[in-house]
Design an enzyme around this catalytic site. Structure first.
Site, PDB file in Angstrom:
ATOM      1  N   ARG A   1       7.648  -3.676 -14.215  1.00 33.86           N
ATOM      2  CA  ARG A   1       7.147  -4.890 -14.112  1.00 33.86           C
ATOM      3  C   ARG A   1       6.253  -4.974 -12.979  1.00 33.86           C
ATOM      4  O   ARG A   1       6.160  -4.590 -12.095  1.00 33.86           O
ATOM      5  CB  ARG A   1       8.355  -6.243 -14.197  1.00 33.86           C
TER       6      ARG A   1
ATOM      7  N   LYS B   1      15.083  -8.570 -11.301  1.00 31.85           N
ATOM      8  CA  LYS B   1      15.284 -10.271 -12.656  1.00 31.85           C
ATOM      9  C   LYS B   1      16.882 -10.078 -11.651  1.00 31.85           C
ATOM     10  O   LYS B   1      17.531  -9.797 -11.211  1.00 31.85           O
ATOM     11  CB  LYS B   1      15.653 -10.511 -14.392  1.00 31.85           C
TER      12      LYS B   1
ATOM     13  N   HIS C   1       2.498  -5.401 -18.638  1.00 31.27           N
ATOM     14  CA  HIS C   1       3.710  -5.465 -19.331  1.00 31.27           C
ATOM     15  C   HIS C   1       3.469  -4.475 -21.145  1.00 31.27           C
ATOM     16  O   HIS C   1       4.112  -3.548 -20.968  1.00 31.27           O
ATOM     17  CB  HIS C   1       3.878  -6.270 -20.152  1.00 31.27           C
TER      18      HIS C   1
ATOM     19  N   ARG D   1       4.220  -0.608 -19.849  1.00 28.00           N
ATOM     20  CA  ARG D   1       5.228  -0.722 -19.577  1.00 28.00           C
ATOM     21  C   ARG D   1       6.168  -0.557 -20.795  1.00 28.00           C
ATOM     22  O   ARG D   1       6.733   0.647 -20.973  1.00 28.00           O
ATOM     23  CB  ARG D   1       5.887  -2.179 -19.082  1.00 28.00           C
TER      24      ARG D   1
ATOM     25  N   HIS E   1      16.678  -3.210 -17.835  1.00 29.26           N
ATOM     26  CA  HIS E   1      17.807  -3.967 -19.114  1.00 29.26           C
ATOM     27  C   HIS E   1      19.082  -3.846 -18.795  1.00 29.26           C
ATOM     28  O   HIS E   1      19.852  -3.268 -18.517  1.00 29.26           O
ATOM     29  CB  HIS E   1      17.338  -3.735 -20.388  1.00 29.26           C
TER      30      HIS E   1
ATOM     31  N   TYR F   1      12.392  -0.096 -28.855  1.00 27.18           N
ATOM     32  CA  TYR F   1      11.492   0.524 -28.431  1.00 27.18           C
ATOM     33  C   TYR F   1      11.793   1.447 -29.065  1.00 27.18           C
ATOM     34  O   TYR F   1      10.782   2.925 -29.154  1.00 27.18           O
ATOM     35  CB  TYR F   1      11.423   1.071 -27.253  1.00 27.18           C
TER      36      TYR F   1
END
Length: 307
Positions: free
Chosen positions: A158, A182, A253, A256, A279, A288
């Site tokens: 990110r 995150k 993004h 990404r 993730h 994806y």
């Protein structure tokens, strides 16, 4: 015109601030998440009558979300608001501010997951080739922009993660970066030879040209010697992509998304891509795995006996 935030009663304002500190300090939520929860919960709490938090029941929560739905608020936003409420009421119940958690039976709408817009592998190659040509004169800003683009596409990180890198987070021997994602979770991501070449030029020539007395240990620096701002990074990406003929308008993004899609196109394992992107669940990465009509047609033509 930006509407001013509604004023809350002192007890509600104090409860909200305590909750937001809990989010940031104890749960390690990002500033963006804290900001979004503040906005959502302020709007909710401002509706409560004089009874304060004791008026926060399931009917009030459903009514608030129903009004937002009627006003045309997107499903993804409604899902976020529901998550904010659930987290807040669970905390309020745990800390004794309310006797019963009213959000345990609150259901969130499932957001529709649109397929990400990505550049093709050729467009990504053209983008990076143009950035490399633009850095041919060793201008420090151009060298920084080249490295930014290379790292975003190489690692799938990110933009906030890349801008948050320090020089000490780089392991050049193994060509890895230690990024903080995150929830302040750390992970290792890898980068390739082109990004290593850009990194060498940046550290040898570019970074010394932007570094000032008092500059932070950040890997990427802004024009005034501070840490590169993610907003500036977004502008760099948009500008670079706009120069590629036929490329969709994407930001960091989008790179990404492109990194993940191109890895899977090349045969990478889905769990490897999950680890690279940071993730928490495989379901997030599975978006994806979509295939284009052209790829489906090519596979059909090659494999089916009646193609």
């Amino acid at each position: 015109m930006v509407r001013p935030a509604p004023e809350l009663a002192p007890d509600l304002a104090a409860a909200l601030e305590a909750f937001l500190r809990h989010l940031a300090v104890e749960r390690g939520r990002s500033p963006n998440t804290v900001r979004a929860y503040r906005s959502d919960l302020t709007a909710l709490l401002a509706r409560l009558p004089g009874a304060g938090l004791t008026a926060l029941d399931l009917a009030a929560l459903r009514g608030w979300l129903a009004e937002a739905h009627t006003a045309g608020v997107e499903r993804a936003t409604l899902a976020r608001r529901t998550a904010a409420v659930r987290t807040f009421t669970a905390w309020a119940h745990r800390t004794g501010l309310i006797a019963v958690d009213p959000a345990t039976r609150l259901e969130a709408p499932r957001p529709r997951r649109a397929l990400p817009v990505v550049v093709t592998a050729q467009q990504a190659s053209d983008l990076l080739a143009a950035a490399c040509a633009g850095a041919a004169q060793n201008d420090p800003v151009a060298l920084r922009d080249l490295l930014l683009l290379e790292l975003l596409y190489a690692t799938g990180a990110r933009v906030a993660e890349v801008c948050g890198l320090d020089v000490a987070d780089v392991d050049r021997g193994r060509r890895t970066l230690r990024v903080r994602g995150k929830g302040d979770r750390e992970r290792m991501v890898v980068y390739g030879v082109p990004a290593e070449r850009a990194l060498t030029r940046w550290l040898d020539v570019g970074r010394p040209g932007l570094e000032r007395v008092g500059s932070p240990p950040a890997l990427l620096l802004g024009a005034r010697g501070g840490r590169l701002d993610p907003r500036v990074a977004r502008s760099v990406v948009h500008r670079a992509v706009s120069a590629v003929p036929g490329a969709p308008d994407i930001g960091p993004h989008g790179l990404r998304h492109a990194a993940a899609t191109h890895l899977l196109d090349g045969g990478a394992d889905l769990r490897y891509v999950q680890e690279l992107l940071g993730h928490s669940t495989l379901a997030t990465t599975q978006i994806y795995t979509h295939v284009t009509a052209d790829r489906l047609r090519a596979a059909h033509d090659q494999a089916h006996p009646r193609a």
